[in-house]
Scaffold this motif. Sequence first.
Motif, PDB file in Angstrom:
ATOM      1  N   THR A 108      -0.909   5.434   3.932  1.00  0.00           N
ATOM      2  CA  THR A 108      -0.673   4.044   4.347  1.00  0.00           C
ATOM      3  C   THR A 108       0.329   3.953   5.498  1.00  0.00           C
ATOM      4  O   THR A 108       0.465   2.888   6.109  1.00  0.00           O
ATOM      5  N   SER A 109       0.985   5.063   5.795  1.00  0.00           N
ATOM      6  CA  SER A 109       1.898   5.067   6.944  1.00  0.00           C
ATOM      7  C   SER A 109       1.143   4.812   8.252  1.00  0.00           C
ATOM      8  O   SER A 109       1.747   4.400   9.252  1.00  0.00           O
ATOM      9  N   LEU A 110      -0.172   5.039   8.232  1.00  0.00           N
ATOM     10  CA  LEU A 110      -0.969   4.770   9.428  1.00  0.00           C
ATOM     11  C   LEU A 110      -1.031   3.276   9.752  1.00  0.00           C
ATOM     12  O   LEU A 110      -1.278   2.890  10.894  1.00  0.00           O
ATOM     13  N   VAL A 111      -0.811   2.441   8.723  1.00  0.00           N
ATOM     14  CA  VAL A 111      -0.937   0.995   8.928  1.00  0.00           C
ATOM     15  C   VAL A 111       0.033   0.521  10.011  1.00  0.00           C
ATOM     16  O   VAL A 111      -0.335  -0.253  10.906  1.00  0.00           O
ATOM     17  N   ASP A 112       1.291   0.995   9.942  1.00  0.00           N
ATOM     18  CA  ASP A 112       2.288   0.576  10.942  1.00  0.00           C
ATOM     19  C   ASP A 112       1.904   1.061  12.332  1.00  0.00           C
ATOM     20  O   ASP A 112       2.030   0.315  13.312  1.00  0.00           O
ATOM     21  N   ARG A 113       1.419   2.297  12.414  1.00  0.00           N
ATOM     22  CA  ARG A 113       1.037   2.831  13.729  1.00  0.00           C
ATOM     23  C   ARG A 113      -0.143   2.060  14.307  1.00  0.00           C
ATOM     24  O   ARG A 113      -0.159   1.716  15.491  1.00  0.00           O
ATOM     25  N   ILE A 114      -1.125   1.786  13.466  1.00  0.00           N
ATOM     26  CA  ILE A 114      -2.311   1.057  13.947  1.00  0.00           C
ATOM     27  C   ILE A 114      -1.944  -0.381  14.297  1.00  0.00           C
ATOM     28  O   ILE A 114      -2.453  -0.956  15.270  1.00  0.00           O
ATOM     29  N   GLY A 115      -1.043  -0.975  13.501  1.00  0.00           N
ATOM     30  CA  GLY A 115      -0.647  -2.356  13.743  1.00  0.00           C
ATOM     31  C   GLY A 115      -0.007  -2.573  15.093  1.00  0.00           C
ATOM     32  O   GLY A 115      -0.022  -3.689  15.632  1.00  0.00           O
TER      33      GLY A 115
ATOM     34  N   LEU B  48      -4.491  -7.572  12.729  1.00  0.00           N
ATOM     35  CA  LEU B  48      -4.203  -7.279  11.322  1.00  0.00           C
ATOM     36  C   LEU B  48      -4.658  -5.867  10.996  1.00  0.00           C
ATOM     37  O   LEU B  48      -5.755  -5.461  11.370  1.00  0.00           O
ATOM     38  N   ALA B  49      -3.803  -5.123  10.301  1.00  0.00           N
ATOM     39  CA  ALA B  49      -4.173  -3.808   9.753  1.00  0.00           C
ATOM     40  C   ALA B  49      -3.642  -3.750   8.331  1.00  0.00           C
ATOM     41  O   ALA B  49      -2.463  -4.009   8.095  1.00  0.00           O
ATOM     42  N   ARG B  50      -4.516  -3.460   7.411  1.00  0.00           N
ATOM     43  CA  ARG B  50      -4.076  -3.437   6.010  1.00  0.00           C
ATOM     44  C   ARG B  50      -4.741  -2.287   5.268  1.00  0.00           C
ATOM     45  O   ARG B  50      -5.887  -1.908   5.560  1.00  0.00           O
ATOM     46  N   PRO B  51      -4.031  -1.716   4.294  1.00  0.00           N
ATOM     47  CA  PRO B  51      -4.638  -0.652   3.482  1.00  0.00           C
ATOM     48  C   PRO B  51      -5.630  -1.254   2.494  1.00  0.00           C
ATOM     49  O   PRO B  51      -5.422  -2.358   1.979  1.00  0.00           O
ATOM     50  N   ASP B  52      -6.694  -0.528   2.232  1.00  0.00           N
ATOM     51  CA  ASP B  52      -7.717  -0.987   1.292  1.00  0.00           C
ATOM     52  C   ASP B  52      -7.955   0.106   0.264  1.00  0.00           C
ATOM     53  O   ASP B  52      -8.098   1.286   0.619  1.00  0.00           O
ATOM     54  N   VAL B  53      -7.976  -0.283  -0.986  1.00  0.00           N
ATOM     55  CA  VAL B  53      -8.246   0.671  -2.067  1.00  0.00           C
ATOM     56  C   VAL B  53      -9.538   0.242  -2.756  1.00  0.00           C
ATOM     57  O   VAL B  53      -9.646  -0.883  -3.247  1.00  0.00           O
TER      58      VAL B  53
ATOM     59  N   LEU C  53      -5.633   3.448  -9.629  1.00  0.00           N
ATOM     60  CA  LEU C  53      -6.961   3.962  -9.269  1.00  0.00           C
ATOM     61  C   LEU C  53      -6.913   5.315  -8.575  1.00  0.00           C
ATOM     62  O   LEU C  53      -7.858   6.103  -8.672  1.00  0.00           O
ATOM     63  N   LEU C  54      -5.811   5.597  -7.835  1.00  0.00           N
ATOM     64  CA  LEU C  54      -5.702   6.852  -7.087  1.00  0.00           C
ATOM     65  C   LEU C  54      -4.680   7.807  -7.682  1.00  0.00           C
ATOM     66  O   LEU C  54      -4.632   8.978  -7.311  1.00  0.00           O
ATOM     67  N   GLY C  55      -3.852   7.305  -8.579  1.00  0.00           N
ATOM     68  CA  GLY C  55      -2.863   8.165  -9.221  1.00  0.00           C
ATOM     69  C   GLY C  55      -1.584   8.344  -8.435  1.00  0.00           C
ATOM     70  O   GLY C  55      -0.683   9.059  -8.880  1.00  0.00           O
ATOM     71  N   ARG C  56      -1.454   7.714  -7.298  1.00  0.00           N
ATOM     72  CA  ARG C  56      -0.234   7.826  -6.503  1.00  0.00           C
ATOM     73  C   ARG C  56      -0.170   6.670  -5.516  1.00  0.00           C
ATOM     74  O   ARG C  56      -1.175   6.048  -5.204  1.00  0.00           O
ATOM     75  N   THR C  57       1.025   6.405  -5.030  1.00  0.00           N
ATOM     76  CA  THR C  57       1.205   5.353  -4.033  1.00  0.00           C
ATOM     77  C   THR C  57       1.301   5.979  -2.646  1.00  0.00           C
ATOM     78  O   THR C  57       1.371   7.195  -2.503  1.00  0.00           O
ATOM     79  N   GLY C  58       1.307   5.125  -1.642  1.00  0.00           N
ATOM     80  CA  GLY C  58       1.422   5.632  -0.270  1.00  0.00           C
ATOM     81  C   GLY C  58       0.108   6.089   0.325  1.00  0.00           C
ATOM     82  O   GLY C  58       0.090   6.645   1.420  1.00  0.00           O
ATOM     83  N   VAL C  59      -0.988   5.858  -0.389  1.00  0.00           N
ATOM     84  CA  VAL C  59      -2.307   6.246   0.133  1.00  0.00           C
ATOM     85  C   VAL C  59      -3.286   5.102  -0.103  1.00  0.00           C
ATOM     86  O   VAL C  59      -3.055   4.219  -0.939  1.00  0.00           O
ATOM     87  N   ALA C  60      -4.377   5.132   0.648  1.00  0.00           N
ATOM     88  CA  ALA C  60      -5.456   4.149   0.502  1.00  0.00           C
ATOM     89  C   ALA C  60      -6.774   4.847   0.782  1.00  0.00           C
ATOM     90  O   ALA C  60      -6.806   5.958   1.335  1.00  0.00           O
TER      91      ALA C  60
END
Length: 855
Positions: free
Chosen positions: A77-84, A91-96, A204-211
């Motif tokens: 999800t750190s990519l969100v800031d770079r893409i934004g 708008l750039a947002r993580p999607d799970v 759903l993914l077992g960890r945070t910081g990812v999408a």
Amino acid sequence: MLKATLRSFLAHKGRLLLSALAVVLSVAFVAGSLIFSDTVTRTFDRLFASTSADVTVSPKEDLDSQIPSGAIATVPTSLVDRIGKVDGVTLARPDVSVENITVVDSDNKSVGPTTGAPTIAADWYVTERSPVELTSGHAPRGADEALLDADTADKKHVGIGDTLTVIAQPGSFKVKVVGIATFKTTNPGAALVFLDPAAAPAELLGRTGVATSIQVDAAEGVSDAQLKQRIAAEIGSGTYELETADEQAETAASQLGGFLDVIKYVMLGFAGIAVLVGVFLIVNTFSMLIAQRTRELGLLRALGADRRQVRRSVLLEATLLGLVGSTLGLAAGIGLAIGLIELMGLFGMNLKTAEMVIGWATPVAAYVVGVGVTFVAAYLPARRAAGVSPMAALADAEIAGVGRPLRVRAVVGLIVGALGAAALVGCVTSTETGSAASLLGLGVVLTLLATVIAGPLLVRPVIRVLGGFFPAVFGSVGRMSQRNALRNPRRTGATAAALMVGLALVGGMSVASASMSKSFDDQIDKTLGADFVVQNANFLPFPQEITEKVQDTEGAGLVVRQRFTPVAVRLPDGKRVETTAAGYESQLDEVARITYAEGDTADALADGNIAMDAGFAKDHDVRLGSTIPVEFPAGQKAELKVGALTDQDAAEGFGTQGGLFFGFGTVEKYVPGGQDSALYVNAASGTSADTLRSNLDKTLDPYPQVQVRDLADYKKLIHDQIAVLLYLVYALLGLAIVIAVLGVVNTLALSVVERTREIGLLRAIGLARRQLRRMIRLESVVIAVFGAVLGLALGLVWGVCVQQVLALQGMKALAIPWTTLVAVVVGSAVVGIVAALLPALRASRMNVLAAIAHE
């Protein structure tokens, strides 16, 4: 001539309508499949186009497999800031969003679809492009709340306040339904569960910081393609997949295309059978009509009509028949498409008949098929009609062509049959699957043509045998019925050919499916050594939680895990093969019996080693000890040594291309986060198999996606899957029989008209109505059984050849379902009786004096 043609067409409209039914059926299936597929494609194109983000950033997946590993590819999800910060991004947002879940109600019953559509869990984030909108309740707040889509809630009787259990990869968790979301567009049949965006990654993914992806919206004036280029320049395109809204829609449509292709090809298969069988019906009908109109055609020739005009007249009748049949078939096709759309609604795909698409190609295809089939089928009878002499007007010519010798048919049939037999022999002796399959297809086509061409030559010898007991059992009535069937071999052969085509297909596929079932049974008996196998119903992987529950079950002894992963191997001959490999734990020998050409299980499962099928290795110049570059998902690569070569004959668990497998440590190392695909379970010492089965059923009651199977269950699963193909063949047979019955009815009805004076004389000298009906029924039965015998004989040959092709893939057992074949012959006799009912009734009601005076 035009006036005479139109009057002739209208005079025989009752007889021609039976032939038109074959055209109607074939056109209906063609038109229906095109309308349905066009409607679904248009509907989903709109859905994908309206719900996709301008640009989607997702993990790059180079490998594809029908059996996934269960590992969920993610992006940080750190990519969100770079893409934004990219110019043009609003708008750039993580999607799970994940599909490898199961949702169950308080009774441990799955609330997901049973049609193969996925159950999807996603984070709740509302935009103008969201496919759903909240229609009752409130948005989820916290990890213990969720929304459910309205269609699933209605179908599974779930309401606000109910508790559901979500079985996800990291583990199970309970949620309370706090709202219902309704689709704004077409519901593709999936079940949707929405979670709080803050809780979704961990649950759903077992960890945070990812999408699972990042959704990006473009600023006004910035095209999707421009934005994609700018994002790629910022984050690079080698690690991530970047797709515009159009590209996403195209990808989704191509995935949907596989589903549509199945329906389209099945329906076109029905259309093909209808066309093929209908050709025989139309040829026979026109041949008989022309034979009965010999004096009429001769009179036209005597009045000055030339050959070309007579031929053109008959072809015009055929064209009119084709136009009528095509128009009715197009209307029936629209009805069929509506029925399919409604049927999809029962499966959860809510298409709207008001939005049905009828493209220009549909009516064009309908009329090309309908008119083309009748025109081609009527061409030979038209040529025969053109050959009627003007002198025929003075003669009482009963049936044209009865006495013509069959020498030409014999020569052509022999040549075509010899070529077909040679192709089938080549198929049986071939050692390459591709060439064997090609020769099989050629041989099937040629032998079918040869049988149709030479069918009339077989009429007299075969029907003399089949109807040999008629005189002894039914007396003079039986003798006359047998001789009526022998009277015109061409007609009898053409009538029986319609039934023969369908039964040849059924005979061949019955032998093939029985052989496949027997081969799999033998392989399962040979290779499966475990007491039970725990597996998903559709072979998809399941969470680690289930593995742990099974391991802790009372009475469970050894539990060996199996895990699949997509791989690509670079082989010494330069080829790159994408396939699926399996990972097994070291105690594999205790639950499976594997035959090795070289090496053993310890060598196969050792760290850094891989095993493969000996035949596959030989084909690609691989030897024991060779080092093979292997690509895993997410760009992982390894150099693995070939530690063992197996000789399994497509054994259970090793049926994927190449038969690749390795140790469990290898799959865990290169595909972290994967899920098990099967568990092989043996009962502990002192525990009976029945007791363990009972305990496992209790353990797995909360997990409806997995089943416990023993040897018999496993065989039944394979048989059921093969049966699906067989049911399709039986449906094709049903269609072929319907048209074949029409053909027999048509032939007998025209034959009764043709023999009106003869029937009148028979009645005059004492033949009772009941005896007359019996004579026509027996004639019909012997023709139908003749077609069945020819078809099944041909089908048996085809089936044996199909089994030889399957043997090249390891399915070496040959099984012939004699019970099915005998039942088909008996059924054919019943078909003959049914087909004769109306013609026999009509014949028995003739006025005796009028029949004798008939011209």
